[in-house]
Design a protein around this motif. Structure first.
Motif, PDB file in Angstrom:
ATOM      1  N   TYR A  50     -59.110   2.523  -1.187  1.00 25.40           N
ATOM      2  CA  TYR A  50     -59.650   3.485  -1.683  1.00 25.40           C
ATOM      3  C   TYR A  50     -59.442   4.913  -1.179  1.00 25.40           C
ATOM      4  O   TYR A  50     -59.648   5.833  -1.693  1.00 25.40           O
ATOM      5  CB  TYR A  50     -61.114   3.278  -1.396  1.00 25.40           C
ATOM      6  CG  TYR A  50     -61.681   2.420  -2.517  1.00 25.40           C
ATOM      7  CD1 TYR A  50     -62.194   2.505  -3.631  1.00 25.40           C
ATOM      8  CD2 TYR A  50     -61.690   1.059  -2.060  1.00 25.40           C
ATOM      9  CE1 TYR A  50     -62.648   1.529  -4.495  1.00 25.40           C
ATOM     10  CE2 TYR A  50     -62.200   0.015  -2.597  1.00 25.40           C
ATOM     11  CZ  TYR A  50     -62.649   0.334  -4.228  1.00 25.40           C
ATOM     12  OH  TYR A  50     -63.060  -0.564  -4.854  1.00 25.40           O
ATOM     13  N   PHE A  51     -58.918   5.064   0.045  1.00 21.54           N
ATOM     14  CA  PHE A  51     -58.546   6.323   0.684  1.00 21.54           C
ATOM     15  C   PHE A  51     -56.999   6.702   0.732  1.00 21.54           C
ATOM     16  O   PHE A  51     -56.476   7.578   1.281  1.00 21.54           O
ATOM     17  CB  PHE A  51     -59.259   6.388   2.027  1.00 21.54           C
ATOM     18  CG  PHE A  51     -60.522   6.632   2.155  1.00 21.54           C
ATOM     19  CD1 PHE A  51     -60.943   7.952   2.087  1.00 21.54           C
ATOM     20  CD2 PHE A  51     -61.417   5.589   2.142  1.00 21.54           C
ATOM     21  CE1 PHE A  51     -62.382   8.334   1.960  1.00 21.54           C
ATOM     22  CE2 PHE A  51     -62.775   5.696   1.978  1.00 21.54           C
ATOM     23  CZ  PHE A  51     -63.545   7.185   2.204  1.00 21.54           C
ATOM     24  N   ASP A  52     -56.307   5.821  -0.284  1.00 23.29           N
ATOM     25  CA  ASP A  52     -54.708   6.318  -0.199  1.00 23.29           C
ATOM     26  C   ASP A  52     -54.359   7.246  -1.348  1.00 23.29           C
ATOM     27  O   ASP A  52     -55.420   7.640  -2.002  1.00 23.29           O
ATOM     28  CB  ASP A  52     -54.022   5.081  -0.319  1.00 23.29           C
ATOM     29  CG  ASP A  52     -54.172   4.365  -1.864  1.00 23.29           C
ATOM     30  OD1 ASP A  52     -54.801   4.949  -2.881  1.00 23.29           O
ATOM     31  OD2 ASP A  52     -53.428   3.583  -2.066  1.00 23.29           O
ATOM     32  N   ASP A  53     -53.323   7.747  -1.505  1.00 25.13           N
ATOM     33  CA  ASP A  53     -53.166   8.777  -2.361  1.00 25.13           C
ATOM     34  C   ASP A  53     -53.433   8.492  -3.908  1.00 25.13           C
ATOM     35  O   ASP A  53     -53.773   9.319  -4.717  1.00 25.13           O
ATOM     36  CB  ASP A  53     -51.572   9.103  -2.472  1.00 25.13           C
ATOM     37  CG  ASP A  53     -51.367   9.997  -1.168  1.00 25.13           C
ATOM     38  OD1 ASP A  53     -52.043  10.255  -0.376  1.00 25.13           O
ATOM     39  OD2 ASP A  53     -49.961   9.624  -0.790  1.00 25.13           O
ATOM     40  N   ASP A  54     -53.469   7.101  -4.307  1.00 27.98           N
ATOM     41  CA  ASP A  54     -53.900   6.729  -5.675  1.00 27.98           C
ATOM     42  C   ASP A  54     -55.039   6.241  -5.766  1.00 27.98           C
ATOM     43  O   ASP A  54     -55.571   5.955  -6.977  1.00 27.98           O
ATOM     44  CB  ASP A  54     -52.799   5.834  -6.118  1.00 27.98           C
ATOM     45  CG  ASP A  54     -51.445   6.483  -6.194  1.00 27.98           C
ATOM     46  OD1 ASP A  54     -51.305   7.768  -6.503  1.00 27.98           O
ATOM     47  OD2 ASP A  54     -50.518   5.472  -5.970  1.00 27.98           O
ATOM     48  N   GLY A  55     -55.946   6.438  -4.747  1.00 28.00           N
ATOM     49  CA  GLY A  55     -57.353   5.725  -4.608  1.00 28.00           C
ATOM     50  C   GLY A  55     -58.327   6.813  -5.292  1.00 28.00           C
ATOM     51  O   GLY A  55     -58.133   7.821  -6.054  1.00 28.00           O
ATOM     52  N   PHE A  56     -59.695   6.532  -5.019  1.00 27.44           N
ATOM     53  CA  PHE A  56     -60.866   7.161  -5.533  1.00 27.44           C
ATOM     54  C   PHE A  56     -61.027   8.359  -4.674  1.00 27.44           C
ATOM     55  O   PHE A  56     -61.770   9.460  -5.238  1.00 27.44           O
ATOM     56  CB  PHE A  56     -62.008   6.257  -5.424  1.00 27.44           C
ATOM     57  CG  PHE A  56     -61.955   5.196  -6.502  1.00 27.44           C
ATOM     58  CD1 PHE A  56     -62.010   5.336  -7.704  1.00 27.44           C
ATOM     59  CD2 PHE A  56     -61.516   3.753  -6.023  1.00 27.44           C
ATOM     60  CE1 PHE A  56     -61.820   4.101  -8.638  1.00 27.44           C
ATOM     61  CE2 PHE A  56     -61.329   2.750  -6.727  1.00 27.44           C
ATOM     62  CZ  PHE A  56     -61.686   3.025  -8.123  1.00 27.44           C
ATOM     63  N   ALA A  57     -60.756   8.439  -3.426  1.00 25.01           N
ATOM     64  CA  ALA A  57     -60.962   9.523  -2.841  1.00 25.01           C
ATOM     65  C   ALA A  57     -60.243  10.910  -2.896  1.00 25.01           C
ATOM     66  O   ALA A  57     -58.853  10.695  -3.256  1.00 25.01           O
ATOM     67  CB  ALA A  57     -60.893   9.287  -0.989  1.00 25.01           C
ATOM     68  N   VAL A  58     -60.862  11.977  -2.906  1.00 26.70           N
ATOM     69  CA  VAL A  58     -59.969  13.329  -3.029  1.00 26.70           C
ATOM     70  C   VAL A  58     -60.592  14.194  -1.973  1.00 26.70           C
ATOM     71  O   VAL A  58     -61.530  14.031  -1.282  1.00 26.70           O
ATOM     72  CB  VAL A  58     -60.565  13.842  -4.322  1.00 26.70           C
ATOM     73  CG1 VAL A  58     -59.767  12.805  -5.521  1.00 26.70           C
ATOM     74  CG2 VAL A  58     -61.859  14.089  -4.810  1.00 26.70           C
ATOM     75  N   ASP A  59     -59.683  15.416  -1.829  1.00 26.30           N
ATOM     76  CA  ASP A  59     -60.253  16.045  -0.651  1.00 26.30           C
ATOM     77  C   ASP A  59     -61.295  16.898  -0.981  1.00 26.30           C
ATOM     78  O   ASP A  59     -61.587  17.432  -2.032  1.00 26.30           O
ATOM     79  CB  ASP A  59     -58.895  17.273  -0.552  1.00 26.30           C
ATOM     80  CG  ASP A  59     -59.007  18.196   0.321  1.00 26.30           C
ATOM     81  OD1 ASP A  59     -59.121  17.711   1.682  1.00 26.30           O
ATOM     82  OD2 ASP A  59     -59.092  19.454   0.421  1.00 26.30           O
ATOM     83  N   HIS A  60     -62.321  17.045  -0.136  1.00 25.63           N
ATOM     84  CA  HIS A  60     -63.489  17.734  -0.075  1.00 25.63           C
ATOM     85  C   HIS A  60     -63.739  18.377   1.104  1.00 25.63           C
ATOM     86  O   HIS A  60     -63.253  18.060   2.377  1.00 25.63           O
ATOM     87  CB  HIS A  60     -64.635  16.826  -0.132  1.00 25.63           C
ATOM     88  CG  HIS A  60     -64.911  16.091  -1.792  1.00 25.63           C
ATOM     89  ND1 HIS A  60     -65.356  16.786  -2.582  1.00 25.63           N
ATOM     90  CD2 HIS A  60     -64.326  15.209  -2.126  1.00 25.63           C
ATOM     91  CE1 HIS A  60     -65.215  16.003  -3.649  1.00 25.63           C
ATOM     92  NE2 HIS A  60     -64.634  14.831  -3.289  1.00 25.63           N
ATOM     93  N   ASP A  61     -64.742  19.557   1.152  1.00 27.28           N
ATOM     94  CA  ASP A  61     -65.225  20.238   2.248  1.00 27.28           C
ATOM     95  C   ASP A  61     -66.531  19.715   2.650  1.00 27.28           C
ATOM     96  O   ASP A  61     -67.273  19.924   2.224  1.00 27.28           O
ATOM     97  CB  ASP A  61     -65.328  21.696   1.890  1.00 27.28           C
ATOM     98  CG  ASP A  61     -65.716  22.661   3.261  1.00 27.28           C
ATOM     99  OD1 ASP A  61     -65.996  21.959   4.166  1.00 27.28           O
ATOM    100  OD2 ASP A  61     -65.424  23.817   3.148  1.00 27.28           O
ATOM    101  N   VAL A  62     -66.079  18.688   3.786  1.00 28.70           N
ATOM    102  CA  VAL A  62     -67.341  17.943   4.228  1.00 28.70           C
ATOM    103  C   VAL A  62     -67.980  18.496   5.625  1.00 28.70           C
ATOM    104  O   VAL A  62     -67.276  18.318   6.779  1.00 28.70           O
ATOM    105  CB  VAL A  62     -66.808  16.435   4.522  1.00 28.70           C
ATOM    106  CG1 VAL A  62     -67.856  15.708   4.923  1.00 28.70           C
ATOM    107  CG2 VAL A  62     -66.259  15.941   3.172  1.00 28.70           C
TER     108      VAL A  62
END
Length: 107
Positions: free
Chosen positions: A16-28
């Motif tokens: 889920y956290f690879d380049d093609d997964g669902f995660a994208v860059d966010h300011d957390v």
């Protein structure tokens, strides 16, 4: 948790956290990292009934290894992409992920 469970959970997190997964860059909370954000508004839920049934305005899932801060506590102020939220709950998922449920702070 068994070694098998830990391995499976780590694999799921990697997928889920690879380049093609669902995660994208966010300011957390001031740190840029990959995150999965689910928002009632983003998913097309717009009525008050839908928002009430959903429980939180937004949920954020991050890898524990990326989140270096203390586990957020309920009621604490939390920033996501520059917007202010209040932490509803936070929990570790299998020692690999952290899920944080947030309510928008009206202001």
């Amino acid at each position: 948790m068994s070694i098998y469970d830990e391995t499976i959970l780590a694999d799921v997190a990697d997928i889920y956290f690879d380049d093609d997964g669902f995660a994208v860059d966010h300011d957390v909370d001031g740190v840029h990292m990959l995150a999965i954000v689910h928002s009632a508004q983003l998913s097309g839920r717009s009525s008050l009934a839908d928002l009430a049934a959903y429980g939180a305005d937004c949920s954020v899932i991050v890898r524990q290894s990326d989140y270096e801060g203390m586990m957020p506590t309920p009621g604490a102020i939390f920033f996501l992409d520059g917007q202010e939220f209040r932490v509803q709950s936070a929990s570790r998922v299998g020692g690999v992920l952290i899920k944080i449920s947030l309510d928008r702070v009206e202001g």
